[in-house]
Scaffold this motif. Structure first.
Motif, short mmCIF file in Angstrom:
data_model
loop_
_atom_site.label_atom_id
_atom_site.label_comp_id
_atom_site.label_asym_id
_atom_site.label_seq_id
_atom_site.Cartn_x
_atom_site.Cartn_y
_atom_site.Cartn_z
N GLN A 451 -3.00 40.74 8.22
CA GLN A 451 -1.70 41.33 7.88
C GLN A 451 -1.43 42.52 8.79
O GLN A 451 -2.29 43.38 8.99
CB GLN A 451 -1.67 41.80 6.43
N ALA A 452 -0.19 42.61 9.35
CA ALA A 452 0.23 43.74 10.19
C ALA A 452 1.30 44.53 9.43
O ALA A 452 2.30 43.94 8.97
CB ALA A 452 0.76 43.26 11.53
N VAL A 453 1.07 45.84 9.33
CA VAL A 453 2.01 46.69 8.59
C VAL A 453 2.48 47.81 9.53
O VAL A 453 1.67 48.63 9.99
CB VAL A 453 1.36 47.29 7.34
N SER A 477 11.57 36.83 6.09
CA SER A 477 11.22 35.42 5.87
C SER A 477 10.05 35.38 4.90
O SER A 477 9.70 36.41 4.29
CB SER A 477 10.87 34.73 7.18
N LYS A 478 9.40 34.18 4.77
CA LYS A 478 8.26 34.08 3.86
C LYS A 478 7.10 34.93 4.35
O LYS A 478 6.37 35.49 3.55
CB LYS A 478 7.82 32.62 3.73
N LYS A 490 9.18 50.08 5.86
CA LYS A 490 8.01 49.24 6.20
C LYS A 490 8.46 47.88 6.72
O LYS A 490 9.47 47.33 6.25
CB LYS A 490 7.13 49.03 4.95
N LEU A 491 7.67 47.37 7.69
CA LEU A 491 7.78 45.98 8.17
C LEU A 491 6.40 45.37 8.03
O LEU A 491 5.44 45.81 8.69
CB LEU A 491 8.25 45.95 9.63
N VAL A 492 6.27 44.36 7.14
CA VAL A 492 4.98 43.73 6.85
C VAL A 492 5.02 42.28 7.36
O VAL A 492 5.95 41.52 7.01
CB VAL A 492 4.67 43.76 5.35
N ILE A 493 4.03 41.92 8.21
CA ILE A 493 3.91 40.55 8.76
C ILE A 493 2.61 39.99 8.23
O ILE A 493 1.51 40.50 8.55
CB ILE A 493 3.92 40.56 10.30
N ASN A 494 2.71 38.94 7.40
CA ASN A 494 1.52 38.28 6.85
C ASN A 494 1.14 37.09 7.76
O ASN A 494 1.98 36.49 8.44
CB ASN A 494 1.79 37.78 5.44
#
Length: 1137
Positions: A451-453, A477-478, A490-494
């Motif tokens: 995960q990138a936060v 998106s999902k 915040k921008l969270v990329i799972n």
């Protein structure tokens, strides 16, 4: 007939003059004055005296035009700022209620200290004619000046067409044929002049109601009415009144009417009193045409024939016209309610806000409902302009608010509130919003499926923004989540994938600001290795120690994920410096996985800054890597903030840089200022200030301020420094005034001066006196410490030298400009002839009583110091009784308790070498005289006795001014006064009682009073009885008996319920008749509600607090042996509505 023809030239000449008069005034030729004005008519251009430099001048203006009256006031003659008022007549004050035609202006020239005031009347009317007065007050000083405004009615005669009447006789003839018709011209001219004259006589420019008032007034009141209504043509007024032949009718209803006007202060009460001829007449009060009903506000009173209206707690709503009506007759008055001065309790405060904020500027005054004037940059703010400028006014009791819903930069400025009792001002500063970055986004290196936060924090919670990847907006998106919580974005990329690698940017909406960071994708490649593979640390910066530095912002999270390979799996060890770190939990901990090791710091702190080493070992070998973690933060607050110097409206602030710069260089400083006691700080700079010395300006002298400083680096703004000590902007005083030399001796010079004209808020600590020789420029201070009084003696000066002197004022701000003597002073004593300045009360005999103090202060003059000598009768004084104290300027003669032996002539001599002056002082010490001697009763006859005595042996060193004689009956021995202040030594006592025996005593009296003991008569006066014979009367006595008769009958009354009422009548009869009061023919017995009195035939029935049931027919019956009499009246009791 030849007579009319020459006469016709006069009207023609007059017509020519009329045409000239109708031309503008500037074209009319100036005519010299025929004679000087009389003494009682002083010219307007007189020499200014007292406070006025220029007095208002008497003017004459045509109706319908504007007029301006100017006066100048000398502020140097006043102890403070003056209050200047304009009056019409004696009492009518001109102000905001006088109407829009009246305007007032006041200016002040600070350099010359001159106040200029103007009274402007627009479009004057005839009613403005009259006497005016300008009044100036400043503490105890007061002055006034009167002037007159004469209003001329413009002439509207047909003078321009008078030639139309100038025709030739004869019909049907050419214009130039026939004779001139002078008679037609004369007739028309006569008619015009008669109409004009009649109009002038009948009009005089006065309203009809004033003529009605004059017709009903006494001749002695004509002058008062003319002065009150501004009538200047008294002769024309009297002429018209005489011509009208109107009989002065006395009012049938009123014996005393209301005054034309009344004035009362707001909140006080006032009584309007009118007196009517008949107490039974019905009376009504009106306010602006509406009838007034009794209430707690309006109280009606009936006192005899007086009718009183009391108005309690007057407000501005009571400022109106009032009238009282009795049947068909009315009288009028006007009430002026004067507002008290409105004082400012809580002034405005300076404010510093951002665009779009809501702003409330509040001021609190001393009176509710007071009228204020809001001004911005000296321009009045009105409710009409509030809709355009987006502001509104609000009143909350004594508080007045100016509210801006959304403030703009155009609203910046200086705001002022003015009342009739003071003013205050404050500054409103509106800034554009500046967004501060509290936490920037950091670069991330993540592995697949992790995960990138990205997280950042800005200063404004309301700010929104957008996220971009390589310039393309990122959509949720999902796998991707975008959140905004308070100030954190915040921008969270799972489940990170290789395609997620790139540059990510956050752009706040509405601000030219971007925050960027890079996402690095860590790809792990698994290759086949033999079982005995040495351990390997996979780190980008591994092996290059100079670049192994990671920078983290204090408070942010740091996670170091290090990939590890090796067979068998190696053992991982972390070291902080030289110490092994193996914590698995806590703020700083280590996380172990089969293929990597993570070093985690939750919320980095300054103490976490160090070199961290990872060491991996297995049987096949070992590997190490070092990383230096650098923690950066906002700097510490600046230190040693202090004020080094101040001025009239400025101050110099210095400080030391912070000890810790947060790991980043300090780029500058922010400075704030506030008034002491206030909680509102105001920024002084919007761009960072790089120096450590700052000059703050635009401050108010005499107000305490505090300042503080913030340090700024690349991370952010530090905490504020400690507040500076409170300081006050002050300036040195102006130079002292009127420096003069008071005295000079061979070695000293005494100077005196007056305080400076401008002292300021810093006050004055004292004065420094300096001197220098005439040909030198080296000034020497005569006193090391400032002297507070306005005088000083400079000592130890060289005799005969020529020396210049100067004086400077000193206060906390420093030295003032010097006041220097124009000419040098020669140091040489001036011989002055001795002279005694004997006080006026010592030029005649000085009288004191025994036991009192003798304290004589006698000034003298002479240089050098004269020799003073006291003698009495040519012999020196007895120093055991008399104390003599002598100074340079006076001598004191003192006796603690005076005795009669101190009386006599004293000689005072003052001598300098062969010059001498003398004075004689006569002192007389007195006491009470002794008693009278040899008091004897010399002769007794009838009820009289002759008493004689001799003067006292001791007169107390004062003349005996009289005697005090008393008598006492021998039986009671009670003393009674017979004579006071009797000067002869004998007196005749009369009206003694027959059969009694009397003693007499005499007190002596002088300037000290009566003697302590009297002289008592040695013998007595016995009054013997004599034979009495009754003589029968030689005349027949008059028969004074008479039947009862009412001299004053009962009158019908109308009273108000709840107020005590009384019925009066007068009856005569002898013997004294018996009086019976009845109500509705029923006798009134001992009822406490009724009080019946009879004083010398004046009968009174008092009814306490009557009610409607007490109304009815009241009668009074008087009965004696010769007959009876009856008087009746009706009483009506009304309940107030």
């Amino acid at each position: 007939m030849p007579v009319p023809k020459p006469a016709a030239k006069k009207p023609a000449a007059k017509a020519k003059d009329v045409s000239k008069e109708s031309a503008p005034a500037k074209e009319a030729p100036a005519t010299p004055p025929s004679e000087a004005p009389p003494e009682d008519q002083s010219p307007t251009a007189e020499e200014p005296t007292g406070i006025f430099l220029k007095k208002p001048e008497t003017v004459s203006v045509e109706a319908g035009k504007d007029v301006v009256i100017i006066a100048k006031v000398n502020g140097k003659e006043l102890p403070g700022k003056p209050v200047i008022k304009w009056f019409k007549g004696k009492w009518l004050e001109l102000g905001s209620k006088s109407g829009a035609r009246f305007s007032f202006k006041e200016t002040h020239d600070a350099q010359s200290n001159v106040y200029t005031v103007e009274l402007q009347i627009g479009k004057v009317v005839v009613g403005d004619r009259g006497d005016y007065r300008c009044e100036v007050k400043a503490k105890d000083a007061c002055d006034s000046c009167s002037f007159n405004i004469d209003v001329e009615v413009p002439s509207q005669e047909g003078g321009d067409n008078i030639l139309e009447s100038f025709k030739r006789s004869g019909e049907g003839k050419p214009e130039d044929a026939g004779e001139l018709d002078f008679s037609g011209l004369l007739k028309k001219r006569e008619v015009v002049e008669e109409k004009k004259k009649k109009k002038d006589e009948d009009d005089l420019g006065l309203p009809p109601e004033i003529w009605e008032l004059l017709k009903g007034a006494k001749k002695s009141e004509y002058e008062r009415i003319a002065f009150q209504y501004g009538i200047t043509d008294l002769r024309g007024m009297l002429k018209r009144l005489k011509k009208a032949k109107v009989e002065v009718k006395k009012s049938a209803a009123f014996t005393k009417k209301l005054d034309p006007a009344y004035q009362v202060d707001k909140g006080n009460k006032i009584k309007l009193v009118v007196e009517i001829s008949d107490p039974d007449l019905p009376l009504k009060w009106y306010k602006n045409g509406q009838e007034i009903k009794p209430s707690s506000k309006y109280v009606f009173e009936n006192v005899g024939k007086k009718r009183i209206l009391t108005i309690n707690k007057c407000t501005l709503a009571d400022d109106a016209a009032y009238e009282v009506a009795v049947k068909e007759e009315k009288c009028f008055t006007e009430l002026f309610v004067k507002e008290p001065p409105v004082l400012i309790v809580t002034p405005l405060e300076d404010q510093q806000v951002f665009v779009g904020d809501r702003v409330e500027m509040m001021v609190e005054v001393s009176e509710e409902g007071a009228q204020l004037m809001w001004m911005k940059d000296d321009v009045e703010m009105t409710r009409e302009d509030s809709y355009k400028a987006r502001y509104r006014f609000k009143k909350d009791g004594k508080k007045h608010l100016l509210i801006f819903t959304e403030v703009t930069q155009e609203d910046s400025g200086r705001y002022k509130v003015m009342t009739n009792g003071g003013q205050c001002e404050a500054e409103l500063i509106v800034e554009e919003k500046q967004l501060e970055v509290l936490q920037d986004i950091a670069d991330l290196t993540v592995k697949a499926s992790d995960q990138a936060v990205f997280k950042c924090e800005v200063s404004d919670e309301k700010v929104t923004g957008k996220w971009y990847k390589n310039g393309v907006e990122v959509r949720p998106s999902k796998r991707i989540t975008i959140s905004h919580t308070g100030r954190i974005h915040k921008l969270v990329i799972n489940d990170v994938r290789p395609e997620d690698e790139g540059d990510y940017t956050f752009v706040p909406d509405g601000f030219a600001l971007t925050l960027s960071a890079k996402l690095n994708f860590l790809e792990i490649k698994i290759d086949y290795v033999p079982k005995q593979e040495p351990p390997k640390i996979h780190l980008d910066c591994s092996g290059n120690m100079a670049e192994n530095v990671i920078v983290v912002v204090a408070g942010n999270k740091l996670r170091l994920d290090v990939a590890i390979t090796g067979e068998p799996p190696p053992t991982v060890t972390w070291l902080k410096g030289d110490q092994v770190f193996a914590e698995a939990e806590g703020r700083v901990h280590v996380e172990q996985r089969p293929d990597n090791s993570s070093f985690v710091i939750e919320g980095a702190e300054r103490a976490d800054e160090a070199r961290y080493t990872i060491k991996v070992t297995n049987p096949a070998g070992e590997d190490t890597a070092s990383i230096f973690v650098k923690v950066v933060d906002v700097p510490d607050p600046p230190e040693a903030v202090r004020i080094t110097s101040v001025g009239e409206d400025w101050a110099i602030l210095v400080w030391e840089p912070p000890k810790y710069d947060g790991g980043q260089p300090v780029t500058g400083y922010l400075i704030e200022r506030k008034k002491k006691g206030s909680q509102r700080w105001m920024k002084l700079n919007f761009e960072v200030f790089t120096e450590t010395t700052y000059e703050s300006t635009k401050m108010i002298e005499g107000v305490l301020y505090e300042m503080r400083v913030f340090a700024v680096n690349g991370i952010g703004v530090s905490q504020p420094s400690m507040n500076s000590k409170p300081f006050m902007p002050i300036a040195p005083t102006s130079e002292p005034l009127h420096l003069t030399v008071e005295d000079v001796t061979d070695t000293t010079t005494t100077l005196k001066w007056r305080p400076p004209d401008r002292i300021g808020a810093g006050g004055i600590d004292g004065y420094i006196v300096e001197y220098c020789l005439e040909d030198s420029e080296d000034w020497v201070a005569a006193n090391t410490e400032p002297v507070e009084r306005c005088g000083f003696t400079v000592k130890d000066l060289p005799t005969g030298a020529r020396i210049l002197f100067r004086v400077v004022g000193v206060n906390i701000a420093g030295r003032s400009e010097p006041a220097t003597l124009v000419q040098p002073v020669t140091i040489r004593e001036i011989v002055q002839q001795p002279k005694i300045r004997l006080p006026r009360h010592l030029r005649q005999t000085y009288i004191r009583r025994v036991g009192e103090q003798l304290n004589l202060v006698i000034p003298f003059q002479g240089k050098p110091r004269p020799q003073v000598t006291w003698t009495k009768g040519g012999a020196p004084l007895d120093t055991s009784r008399v104390n003599i104290r002598t100074s340079d300027f006076d001598t004191v003669f003192f006796v603690r308790q005076a005795a009669r032996s101190d009386s006599g002539e004293y000689e005072l001599s003052v001598q300098i070498e062969n010059m001498k002056d003398t004075a004689i002082i006569r002192i007389r010490v007195v006491e009470k005289a002794g008693p009278a001697e040899n008091v004897m009763v010399k002769e007794v006859w009838g009820t009289n006795a002759l008493v004689e005595w001799q003067p006292p042996k001791d007169n107390g060193n004062s003349e005996v001014t009289g005697y005090f004689i008393q008598k006492a009956d021998k039986k009671t021995m009670e003393w009674f006064t017979v004579y006071e202040h009797s000067r002869p030594t004998r007196c005749t006592v009369s009206d003694l009682i027959i059969g009694n025996e009397y003693y007499f005593r005499v007190f002596s009296e002088n300037i000290c009073g009566f003697s302590d003991s009297p002289g008592v008569s040695k013998n007595t006066a016995k009054i013997l009885k004599a034979g009495i014979t009754l003589k029968p009367l030689e005349f027949q006595e008059h028969d004074f008996r008479s039947a009862p008769k009412f001299l004053t009958p009962l009158l019908d009354r109308v009273v108000v319920a709840g107020y005590t009422a009384a019925l009066y009548c007068a009856v005569r009869g002898y013997p004294k008749p018996k009086v019976v009061w009845m109500k509705n023919k029923m006798e009134i017995h001992e009822d406490p509600k009724f009080i019946m009195t009879n004083q010398q035939g004046i009968l009174t029935l008092s009814i306490r607090r009557p009610s409607p049931f007490d109304g009815g027919t009241y009668s009074c019956r008087a009965v004696n042996e010769l007959g009876e009499a009856l008087a009746e009246c009706k009483l009506e009791v009304r309940v107030p509505q």
